[in-house]
Design a protein around this motif. Structure first.
Motif, PDB file in Angstrom:
ATOM      1  N   PRO A   1       0.813  -1.223   0.000  1.00 37.57           N
ATOM      2  CA  PRO A   1       0.000   0.000   0.000  1.00 37.57           C
ATOM      3  C   PRO A   1       0.849   1.278   0.000  1.00 37.57           C
ATOM      4  O   PRO A   1       0.441   2.289  -0.550  1.00 37.57           O
ATOM      5  CB  PRO A   1      -0.822  -0.102   1.283  1.00 37.57           C
ATOM      6  CG  PRO A   1      -0.860  -1.550   1.600  1.00 37.57           C
ATOM      7  CD  PRO A   1       0.454  -2.098   1.130  1.00 37.57           C
ATOM      8  N   THR A   2       2.038   1.219   0.605  1.00 37.67           N
ATOM      9  CA  THR A   2       2.944   2.372   0.563  1.00 37.67           C
ATOM     10  C   THR A   2       3.351   2.666  -0.874  1.00 37.67           C
ATOM     11  O   THR A   2       3.323   3.822  -1.316  1.00 37.67           O
ATOM     12  CB  THR A   2       4.201   2.102   1.416  1.00 37.67           C
ATOM     13  OG1 THR A   2       3.804   1.890   2.769  1.00 37.67           O
ATOM     14  CG2 THR A   2       5.168   3.266   1.336  1.00 37.67           C
ATOM     15  N   ALA A   3       3.713   1.616  -1.607  1.00 37.92           N
ATOM     16  CA  ALA A   3       4.106   1.796  -3.005  1.00 37.92           C
ATOM     17  C   ALA A   3       2.929   2.306  -3.839  1.00 37.92           C
ATOM     18  O   ALA A   3       3.110   3.155  -4.719  1.00 37.92           O
ATOM     19  CB  ALA A   3       4.629   0.479  -3.570  1.00 37.92           C
ATOM     20  N   LEU A   4       1.734   1.819  -3.552  1.00 41.80           N
ATOM     21  CA  LEU A   4       0.559   2.294  -4.285  1.00 41.80           C
ATOM     22  C   LEU A   4       0.263   3.764  -3.978  1.00 41.80           C
ATOM     23  O   LEU A   4      -0.148   4.521  -4.862  1.00 41.80           O
ATOM     24  CB  LEU A   4      -0.653   1.421  -3.972  1.00 41.80           C
ATOM     25  CG  LEU A   4      -0.581  -0.013  -4.505  1.00 41.80           C
ATOM     26  CD1 LEU A   4      -1.777  -0.817  -4.014  1.00 41.80           C
ATOM     27  CD2 LEU A   4      -0.497  -0.027  -6.010  1.00 41.80           C
ATOM     28  N   GLY A   5       0.487   4.173  -2.742  1.00 42.18           N
ATOM     29  CA  GLY A   5       0.319   5.584  -2.393  1.00 42.18           C
ATOM     30  C   GLY A   5       1.318   6.460  -3.125  1.00 42.18           C
ATOM     31  O   GLY A   5       0.985   7.543  -3.612  1.00 42.18           O
ATOM     32  N   LEU A   6       2.556   5.989  -3.219  1.00 42.21           N
ATOM     33  CA  LEU A   6       3.570   6.744  -3.963  1.00 42.21           C
ATOM     34  C   LEU A   6       3.239   6.771  -5.452  1.00 42.21           C
ATOM     35  O   LEU A   6       3.459   7.792  -6.124  1.00 42.21           O
ATOM     36  CB  LEU A   6       4.948   6.139  -3.727  1.00 42.21           C
ATOM     37  CG  LEU A   6       5.499   6.311  -2.310  1.00 42.21           C
ATOM     38  CD1 LEU A   6       6.810   5.547  -2.156  1.00 42.21           C
ATOM     39  CD2 LEU A   6       5.675   7.779  -1.970  1.00 42.21           C
ATOM     40  N   LEU A   7       2.711   5.677  -5.963  1.00 46.24           N
ATOM     41  CA  LEU A   7       2.291   5.640  -7.362  1.00 46.24           C
ATOM     42  C   LEU A   7       1.164   6.646  -7.603  1.00 46.24           C
ATOM     43  O   LEU A   7       1.182   7.391  -8.594  1.00 46.24           O
ATOM     44  CB  LEU A   7       1.838   4.235  -7.749  1.00 46.24           C
ATOM     45  CG  LEU A   7       1.275   4.074  -9.158  1.00 46.24           C
ATOM     46  CD1 LEU A   7       2.372   4.307 -10.195  1.00 46.24           C
ATOM     47  CD2 LEU A   7       0.663   2.695  -9.328  1.00 46.24           C
TER      48      LEU A   7
END
Length: 57
Positions: A33-39
């Motif tokens: 979810p962290t990577a998706l937020g950055l995306l």
């Protein structure tokens, strides 16, 4: 003029929400979810560049 401000607000909101999401999930060590937020934040930056910056030029 008004439409440009709306697009700017939408782009900044996308960036802010993505960073908030990334920060909240990074604090919990949830990396997907962290990577998706950055995306999502990156998509907001791309939206700002495409819809606000290049249209004004």
């Amino acid at each position: 003029m008004k439409r440009s401000r709306l697009k700017t607000f939408i782009g900044l909101a996308m960036v802010a929400l993505g960073l908030i999401q990334a920060g909240a999930f990074a604090a919990q060590s949830e990396w997907i979810p962290t990577a998706l937020g950055l995306l999502y934040s990156g998509i907001g930056v791309a939206y700002l560049w495409a819809e606000v910056y290049t249209v004004d030029r």
